[in-house]
Design a protein around this motif. Sequence first.
Motif, PDB file in Angstrom:
ATOM      1  N   ALA A  80       0.974  -1.199  -0.029  1.00 44.01           N
ATOM      2  CA  ALA A  80       0.116   0.231   0.189  1.00 44.01           C
ATOM      3  C   ALA A  80       1.225   1.373  -0.179  1.00 44.01           C
ATOM      4  N   ARG A  81       1.929   1.000   0.691  1.00 42.49           N
ATOM      5  CA  ARG A  81       2.633   2.499   0.732  1.00 42.49           C
ATOM      6  C   ARG A  81       3.401   2.592  -0.901  1.00 42.49           C
ATOM      7  N   LYS A  82       4.242   1.253  -1.296  1.00 42.69           N
ATOM      8  CA  LYS A  82       4.149   1.784  -1.807  1.00 42.69           C
ATOM      9  C   LYS A  82       3.850   2.803  -3.391  1.00 42.69           C
ATOM     10  N   ALA A  83       2.667   2.117  -3.470  1.00 42.21           N
ATOM     11  CA  ALA A  83       1.639   2.283  -4.404  1.00 42.21           C
ATOM     12  C   ALA A  83       1.108   3.947  -4.561  1.00 42.21           C
ATOM     13  N   ALA A  84       0.968   3.546  -3.232  1.00 39.43           N
ATOM     14  CA  ALA A  84       0.674   5.180  -2.481  1.00 39.43           C
ATOM     15  C   ALA A  84       1.743   6.875  -3.067  1.00 39.43           C
ATOM     16  N   ARG A  85       3.164   5.857  -3.342  1.00 34.67           N
ATOM     17  CA  ARG A  85       4.622   6.474  -3.642  1.00 34.67           C
ATOM     18  C   ARG A  85       4.463   7.141  -4.756  1.00 34.67           C
ATOM     19  N   LYS A  86       3.971   5.675  -5.475  1.00 35.93           N
ATOM     20  CA  LYS A  86       3.634   5.823  -7.086  1.00 35.93           C
ATOM     21  C   LYS A  86       2.656   6.830  -7.209  1.00 35.93           C
ATOM     22  N   GLN A  87       1.609   7.033  -6.841  1.00 36.89           N
ATOM     23  CA  GLN A  87       0.630   7.799  -7.228  1.00 36.89           C
ATOM     24  C   GLN A  87       0.904   9.394  -6.732  1.00 36.89           C
ATOM     25  N   ALA A  88       1.667   9.466  -5.200  1.00 39.79           N
ATOM     26  CA  ALA A  88       2.092  10.576  -5.195  1.00 39.79           C
ATOM     27  C   ALA A  88       3.109  10.730  -6.263  1.00 39.79           C
ATOM     28  N   VAL A  89       3.627  10.097  -6.819  1.00 39.35           N
ATOM     29  CA  VAL A  89       5.026  10.319  -7.883  1.00 39.35           C
ATOM     30  C   VAL A  89       4.426  11.433  -9.109  1.00 39.35           C
ATOM     31  N   ARG A  90       3.311  10.336 -10.121  1.00 34.93           N
ATOM     32  CA  ARG A  90       2.583  10.558 -10.682  1.00 34.93           C
ATOM     33  C   ARG A  90       2.363  11.731 -10.829  1.00 34.93           C
ATOM     34  N   GLU A  91       1.314  11.791 -10.027  1.00 33.36           N
ATOM     35  CA  GLU A  91       0.617  13.509  -9.527  1.00 33.36           C
ATOM     36  C   GLU A  91       1.424  15.130  -9.389  1.00 33.36           C
ATOM     37  N   GLY A  92       2.531  14.650  -8.672  1.00 34.74           N
ATOM     38  CA  GLY A  92       3.912  15.386  -9.269  1.00 34.74           C
ATOM     39  C   GLY A  92       3.790  15.666  -7.469  1.00 34.74           C
ATOM     40  N   LEU A  93       3.314  15.371  -6.589  1.00 31.44           N
ATOM     41  CA  LEU A  93       3.074  15.601  -5.012  1.00 31.44           C
ATOM     42  C   LEU A  93       4.817  15.563  -5.264  1.00 31.44           C
ATOM     43  N   ILE A  94       5.534  14.130  -5.465  1.00 36.96           N
ATOM     44  CA  ILE A  94       6.868  14.029  -4.741  1.00 36.96           C
ATOM     45  C   ILE A  94       7.663  13.843  -6.058  1.00 36.96           C
ATOM     46  N   PRO A  95       8.818  14.914  -5.544  1.00 36.94           N
ATOM     47  CA  PRO A  95       9.883  14.480  -7.168  1.00 36.94           C
ATOM     48  C   PRO A  95      10.782  12.694  -7.540  1.00 36.94           C
ATOM     49  N   ALA A  96      10.666  12.423  -8.314  1.00 38.15           N
ATOM     50  CA  ALA A  96      10.722  11.013  -8.759  1.00 38.15           C
ATOM     51  C   ALA A  96      11.959  10.467  -7.824  1.00 38.15           C
ATOM     52  N   PRO A  97      12.282   9.461  -7.818  1.00 40.54           N
ATOM     53  CA  PRO A  97      13.246   8.929  -6.777  1.00 40.54           C
ATOM     54  C   PRO A  97      14.609   9.123  -8.034  1.00 40.54           C
ATOM     55  N   LYS A  98      15.686   9.948  -8.011  1.00 36.87           N
ATOM     56  CA  LYS A  98      17.194   9.907  -8.756  1.00 36.87           C
ATOM     57  C   LYS A  98      17.052   8.715  -9.034  1.00 36.87           C
ATOM     58  N   LYS A  99      17.251   7.792 -10.282  1.00 38.25           N
ATOM     59  CA  LYS A  99      17.805   6.672 -11.575  1.00 38.25           C
ATOM     60  C   LYS A  99      18.891   6.190 -10.746  1.00 38.25           C
TER      61      LYS A  99
END
Length: 120
Positions: A80-99
């Motif tokens: 659930a945390r991983k899905a919420a984190r991915k959703q927040a990245v998609r919505e632009g709420l948090i920056p995407a992790p650096k590759k």
Amino acid sequence: MLHMGQAPPIRATRNRQPGCLRIGQDLQVLVRDNNVDQALRVLKKKMQREGIFREMKARRSYEKPSERRNREEAEAVRRARKAARKQAVREGLIPAPKKKEVARRPAAAAPARPSETKPA
């Protein structure tokens, strides 16, 4: 179709339901040119992806029902945390992790051809 001298395909399968491990149905690896080592690598990769190794490790010893419940709840929270984190990245709420940069070996410098060198 097998030809003379070819090994049969290696097969294993796993249902998506926990506790269902069957050998011999869905996972299939073809052995080409009697290259069994390469076929084994492919089979291991497929088994890893299917979670067969994790299930075999879990079945080595008995897991109490309370431990199983706790583990499954922890896994659900993690998902659930991983899905919420991915959703927040998609919505632009948090920056995407650096590759992560893949460390590559430097390419060997090609020797200069005599026609390309300039006289000094």
